[in-house]
Design an enzyme around this catalytic site. Structure first.
Site, short mmCIF file in Angstrom:
data_model
loop_
_atom_site.label_atom_id
_atom_site.label_comp_id
_atom_site.label_asym_id
_atom_site.label_seq_id
_atom_site.Cartn_x
_atom_site.Cartn_y
_atom_site.Cartn_z
N GLU A 82 5.23 2.49 16.12
CA GLU A 82 6.64 2.86 16.27
C GLU A 82 7.47 1.62 16.57
OE1 GLU A 82 7.39 6.09 18.87
OE2 GLU A 82 5.49 7.10 18.43
N HIS A 139 19.05 -3.42 17.41
CA HIS A 139 20.32 -3.43 16.70
C HIS A 139 20.87 -2.02 16.73
CE1 HIS A 139 23.37 -4.43 13.73
NE2 HIS A 139 23.04 -3.33 13.07
N LYS A 175 0.71 1.52 28.98
CA LYS A 175 0.57 2.01 30.36
C LYS A 175 1.24 3.37 30.45
CE LYS A 175 0.90 -2.41 32.71
NZ LYS A 175 1.96 -3.26 32.21
P1 ADP Z 1 11.25 10.31 15.50
O1 ADP Z 1 10.39 11.12 16.41
O2 ADP Z 1 11.58 11.02 14.21
O3 ADP Z 1 10.67 8.94 15.25
P2 ADP Z 1 13.23 8.99 17.21
O4 ADP Z 1 14.02 9.64 18.31
O5 ADP Z 1 12.15 8.05 17.62
O6 ADP Z 1 12.66 10.14 16.27
O7 ADP Z 1 14.29 8.26 16.26
C1 ADP Z 1 13.81 7.42 15.23
C2 ADP Z 1 14.78 7.29 14.08
O8 ADP Z 1 16.05 6.81 14.54
C3 ADP Z 1 14.31 6.28 13.07
O9 ADP Z 1 13.41 6.85 12.12
C4 ADP Z 1 15.62 5.81 12.42
O10 ADP Z 1 15.94 6.63 11.30
C5 ADP Z 1 16.65 6.02 13.52
N1 ADP Z 1 17.13 4.78 14.19
C6 ADP Z 1 18.43 4.50 14.45
N2 ADP Z 1 18.57 3.33 15.07
C7 ADP Z 1 17.31 2.82 15.22
C8 ADP Z 1 16.81 1.59 15.80
N3 ADP Z 1 17.64 0.67 16.35
N4 ADP Z 1 15.47 1.39 15.78
C9 ADP Z 1 14.64 2.31 15.24
N5 ADP Z 1 15.06 3.48 14.69
C10 ADP Z 1 16.39 3.75 14.67
MG MG Z 2 10.07 7.63 16.85
#
Ligand code: ADP
Ligand code: MG
Length: 147
Positions: free
Chosen positions: A78, A83, A106
């Site tokens: 992940e 940004h 952790k």
């Molecule tokens: P999921 O369980 O689907 O991974 P998250 O809450 O972890 O959900 O959100 C991840 C999604 O958020 C990414 O797949 C991307 O589309 C979006 N996203 C927006 N800004 C960021 C960022 N700065 N870094 C990573 N993902 C981001």
């Molecule tokens: Mg995620």
């Protein structure tokens, strides 16, 4: 040793453990990318560079951990890109280079402690990636040959 390690893959949906709600969204890689990880890449937190599609290259922190969805038999990767994006980018190609290792996985006594740890990882990543030997990887051809 396997670092720096370059890889890319489509951004898939995780199973919403609320990373976004914590202000720290993490873009998940599909199993195909995770399965290709060299054996000596251990679980934990890494720092590096990342780019979405043909976009700009930003600093990132990545967590490699045991995926509860697969009863902790499979790893997950992940990436939190340091940004602020205007929109989600599910389905887009994410290219990353893992540059260095920050710490092992952790479990934290509270959500507050977890968030504090991640924010400290992010601060460390920023500093490490400004070192000349690490910042040069931002300009690697890997990030410009994404067509
Ligand atoms: P999921 O369980 O689907 O991974 P998250 O809450 O972890 O959900 O959100 C991840 C999604 O958020 C990414 O797949 C991307 O589309 C979006 N996203 C927006 N800004 C960021 C960022 N700065 N870094 C990573 N993902 C981001
Ligand atoms: Mg995620």
């Amino acid at each position: 040793k396997s670092l720096p390690y370059f890889c890319r893959g489509e951004v898939i949906r995780g199973f919403g453990r609320g990373s976004k709600e914590l202000g720290i969204p993490t873009a998940n890689f599909p199993d195909s990318v995770v399965d290709n990880l060299p054996a000596d890449i251990s679980t934990g937190i890494y720092y590096g560079w990342a780019c979405v599609g043909n976009g700009d290259v930003y600093k990132m922190v990545m967590s490699i951990g045991w995926n509860p969805y697969y009863k902790n038999t499979k790893k997950s990767m992940e990436t939190h890109i340091i940004h602020k994006f205007k929109e989600d980018f599910y389905g887009e190609m994410l290219s990353v280079v893992m540059v260095g290792y920050i710490r092992s996985e952790k479990s934290y006594p509270s959500l507050e402690d977890l968030i504090a740890a991640i924010n400290s990882d992010i601060e460390q990543a920023k500093v490490m990636l400004d070192l000349p030997e690490n910042s040069k990887l931002k300009e690697d051809n890997f990030f410009t040959s994404t067509s």
